[in-house]
Every structure is written in C-alpha cells, then in structure tokens.
Scaffold this motif. Structure first.
Motif, PDB file in Angstrom:
ATOM      1  N   UNK A   2       0.834  -1.200   0.000  1.00  0.00           N
ATOM      2  CA  UNK A   2       0.000   0.000   0.000  1.00  0.00           C
ATOM      3  C   UNK A   2       0.866   1.246   0.000  1.00  0.00           C
ATOM      4  N   UNK A   3       0.336   2.297  -0.596  1.00  0.00           N
ATOM      5  CA  UNK A   3       0.991   3.602  -0.541  1.00  0.00           C
ATOM      6  C   UNK A   3       0.923   4.152   0.878  1.00  0.00           C
ATOM      7  N   UNK A   4       1.536   5.299   1.098  1.00  0.00           N
ATOM      8  CA  UNK A   4       1.544   5.903   2.434  1.00  0.00           C
ATOM      9  C   UNK A   4       0.210   6.546   2.807  1.00  0.00           C
ATOM     10  N   UNK A   5      -0.685   6.689   1.837  1.00  0.00           N
ATOM     11  CA  UNK A   5      -1.987   7.308   2.117  1.00  0.00           C
ATOM     12  C   UNK A   5      -2.744   6.491   3.153  1.00  0.00           C
ATOM     13  N   UNK A   6      -3.377   7.165   4.100  1.00  0.00           N
ATOM     14  CA  UNK A   6      -4.079   6.467   5.175  1.00  0.00           C
ATOM     15  C   UNK A   6      -5.172   5.560   4.636  1.00  0.00           C
ATOM     16  N   UNK A   7      -5.867   6.013   3.589  1.00  0.00           N
ATOM     17  CA  UNK A   7      -6.932   5.200   2.997  1.00  0.00           C
ATOM     18  C   UNK A   7      -6.370   3.881   2.469  1.00  0.00           C
ATOM     19  N   UNK A   8      -5.187   3.934   1.873  1.00  0.00           N
ATOM     20  CA  UNK A   8      -4.555   2.723   1.351  1.00  0.00           C
ATOM     21  C   UNK A   8      -4.061   1.825   2.476  1.00  0.00           C
ATOM     22  N   UNK A   9      -3.480   2.415   3.522  1.00  0.00           N
ATOM     23  CA  UNK A   9      -2.994   1.626   4.651  1.00  0.00           C
ATOM     24  C   UNK A   9      -4.138   0.932   5.382  1.00  0.00           C
ATOM     25  N   UNK A  10      -5.252   1.634   5.556  1.00  0.00           N
ATOM     26  CA  UNK A  10      -6.413   1.037   6.213  1.00  0.00           C
ATOM     27  C   UNK A  10      -6.957  -0.136   5.395  1.00  0.00           C
ATOM     28  N   UNK A  11      -7.006   0.036   4.088  1.00  0.00           N
ATOM     29  CA  UNK A  11      -7.486  -1.035   3.215  1.00  0.00           C
ATOM     30  C   UNK A  11      -6.575  -2.250   3.298  1.00  0.00           C
ATOM     31  N   UNK A  12      -5.280  -2.022   3.332  1.00  0.00           N
ATOM     32  CA  UNK A  12      -4.326  -3.136   3.457  1.00  0.00           C
ATOM     33  C   UNK A  12      -4.565  -3.924   4.745  1.00  0.00           C
ATOM     34  N   UNK A  13      -4.768  -3.219   5.846  1.00  0.00           N
ATOM     35  CA  UNK A  13      -5.001  -3.887   7.129  1.00  0.00           C
ATOM     36  C   UNK A  13      -6.241  -4.774   7.070  1.00  0.00           C
ATOM     37  N   UNK A  14      -7.310  -4.262   6.473  1.00  0.00           N
ATOM     38  CA  UNK A  14      -8.554  -5.037   6.387  1.00  0.00           C
ATOM     39  C   UNK A  14      -8.382  -6.262   5.489  1.00  0.00           C
ATOM     40  N   UNK A  15      -7.695  -6.088   4.366  1.00  0.00           N
ATOM     41  CA  UNK A  15      -7.513  -7.190   3.427  1.00  0.00           C
ATOM     42  C   UNK A  15      -6.622  -8.285   4.011  1.00  0.00           C
ATOM     43  N   UNK A  16      -5.605  -7.900   4.742  1.00  0.00           N
ATOM     44  CA  UNK A  16      -4.722  -8.895   5.366  1.00  0.00           C
ATOM     45  C   UNK A  16      -5.491  -9.732   6.375  1.00  0.00           C
ATOM     46  N   UNK A  17      -6.400  -9.112   7.125  1.00  0.00           N
ATOM     47  CA  UNK A  17      -7.206  -9.858   8.100  1.00  0.00           C
ATOM     48  C   UNK A  17      -8.090 -10.901   7.409  1.00  0.00           C
TER      49      UNK A  17
END
Length: 253
Positions: free
Chosen positions: A9-24
């Motif tokens: 994910x990029x450094x954008x918070x929206x991208x980081x949040x999406x990464x966290x959800x997808x990893x779960x």
C-alpha cells in the motif's frame, strides 16, 4: 489452490487502512513468496510497485486507493479471490533512459509511461532530435518533449496533445510540449524498436531536466531512449476493463 497474496500500500491512510482489512481477510505473503501482488494506491504507487518487483516476475493487480487510477481496478474487498482468478494479464515493456548531465555523470532509469525533457529555467529549451543515429530535427525550441509508450499515451502525452496509442501497437509517440519553433510541429509516431536521442543545445543558458516516470535528473546534456523488451511488467485487470478498453474509452469521453 488458494493464491498467496502480498498486499502493498501507498503511504496514504486510505490505502494503509485497506491493506489492514484485506490482510485480516486473506492473509499476507512476502512479495518473493506470493503468486500475485495486490497494490493499493494510485497510478504513481502502481508504477513504483511494478518497477520494484520486476526481478520477481510476479503479476501485480492494482486496486484504486488514490486520486488517479488508470492502471488500477475498482476497489472491492469481498470478492478478491474470484477477481484474481478471472483477471486478464497485460505485459508492458518499459522505456530505458540513459542521460548524461553537464558534469559528465551518466544516469539510467526505466519508464512505463514516458521519458520527458523539460526546461528548467525561464527560457525555452533548444533540443536536437535524432532517431536511430540520424538527425531528424536540428532544432526544436519548446518547453520540452517526451517519448511515450502506448500504456502512457493517455497520461502526460495526451495532455501535451499527443496521440492515444493502442496498447498492442508497436509504436512510440514523440510529442513536443508547447513547441515554439517549428510552431506547427505536432510530433511523430516511431517504431517501438527506434532509438531516440535528444541533445540539449545551449544547455548552460537554457537548462533542461530529464524525467522518467517522475524520477528526475537536472542539468542534462543529452538523453538516449529505447524500448527494453527484456523487461516485462505483468499487470492484471478485471475482464472487460483492461488497458485496451480503457484506451478506447478515453477517446470517447
């Protein structure tokens, strides 16, 4: 067999949040162990991702979590495995740039979209253009010029009034940026195998920078550009939304 997915994910918070959800939901593999890499961000992050992973030969599937998403698929979380199974692959060869600055230092970079030369001062740049070792234009006075791949033809090239190229076309677009002389020159279409050289004339008075997909080098003396067929970037798209369809649709908006 379930695909091993690496989420970046990029450094954008929206991208980081999406990464966290997808990893779960789907787990997360290291890129070197993954069957596919999912890149979350915009086009700039996608370009950096495929370049950074080119040594792995792993396909990259982008989902848009940025402001621009021409290379990205629509973001959805719940049907990712099915989308990856159905995704269609596009293979893109980048441009290889060699640029010599005025101190004699050689710079090299790859560009999926385009290599551009841009004036770095208040006066117009003066460029000499050669193709395959033959001088084609003794002097182009302009704000700059660029050489674009089909994949990048809807980006900076299109903004500079260059042509949109079909993704399968074995051609490159050479496009001037705000040409002053010759004023009516609109550029040229060149074979993909062409080797293009720009020589900066009067570089001390009219400095020029070179840029390969936002990787920039100042005070350039000359630039040589050619397609690099030995490097293949594998990019995945949802069915019916590949680069070919996007390039056609862009011309009717």
């Amino acid at each position: 067999m379930k695909k091993r997915i690496a989420f970046l994910a990029s450094d954008a918070q929206m991208a980081q949040d999406a990464r966290d959800r997808l990893i779960k939901t789907y787990g997360n593999a290291a890129p070197r162990d993954a069957d596919v890499v999912v890149a979350l961000g915009g086009d700039g992050f996608m370009l950096r991702t495929v370049k950074n992973l080119q040594h792995l030969d792993t396909p990259v599937y982008g989902m848009n979590r940025g402001t621009i998403g021409f290379l990205m698929n629509t973001y959805h979380e719940d049907d990712l495995l099915a989308r990856l199974a159905d995704a269609q692959e596009e293979v893109i060869n980048p441009l290889a740039m060699r640029a010599m600055d005025q101190s004699g230092k050689l710079h090299q970079a790859l560009a999926i979209n385009e290599v551009s030369l841009l004036r770095a001062g208040p006066q117009a740049a003066r460029l000499k253009i050669s193709v395959d070792g033959r001088e084609r234009m003794a002097e182009l006075m302009c704000d700059g010029a660029l050489l674009s791949t089909p994949a990048g033809s809807t980006a900076y090239n299109y903004s500079a009034h260059g042509p949109i190229l079909p993704i399968g076309a074995d051609v490159l677009a050479l496009t001037p940026i705000a040409a002053f002389r010759p004023r009516r020159w609109r550029g040229a279409l060149l074979p993909k195998i062409a080797k293009v050289r720009f020589d900066v004339l009067d570089a001390d008075k009219r400095p020029v920078m070179a840029d390969a997909d936002s990787v920039s080098f100042p005070d350039i003396d000359w630039v040589e550009i050619s397609s690099e067929p030995s490097i293949k970037h594998r990019i995945l798209f949802d069915p019916g939304h590949g680069l070919e369809e996007r390039l056609i649709s862009e011309q009717f908006t």
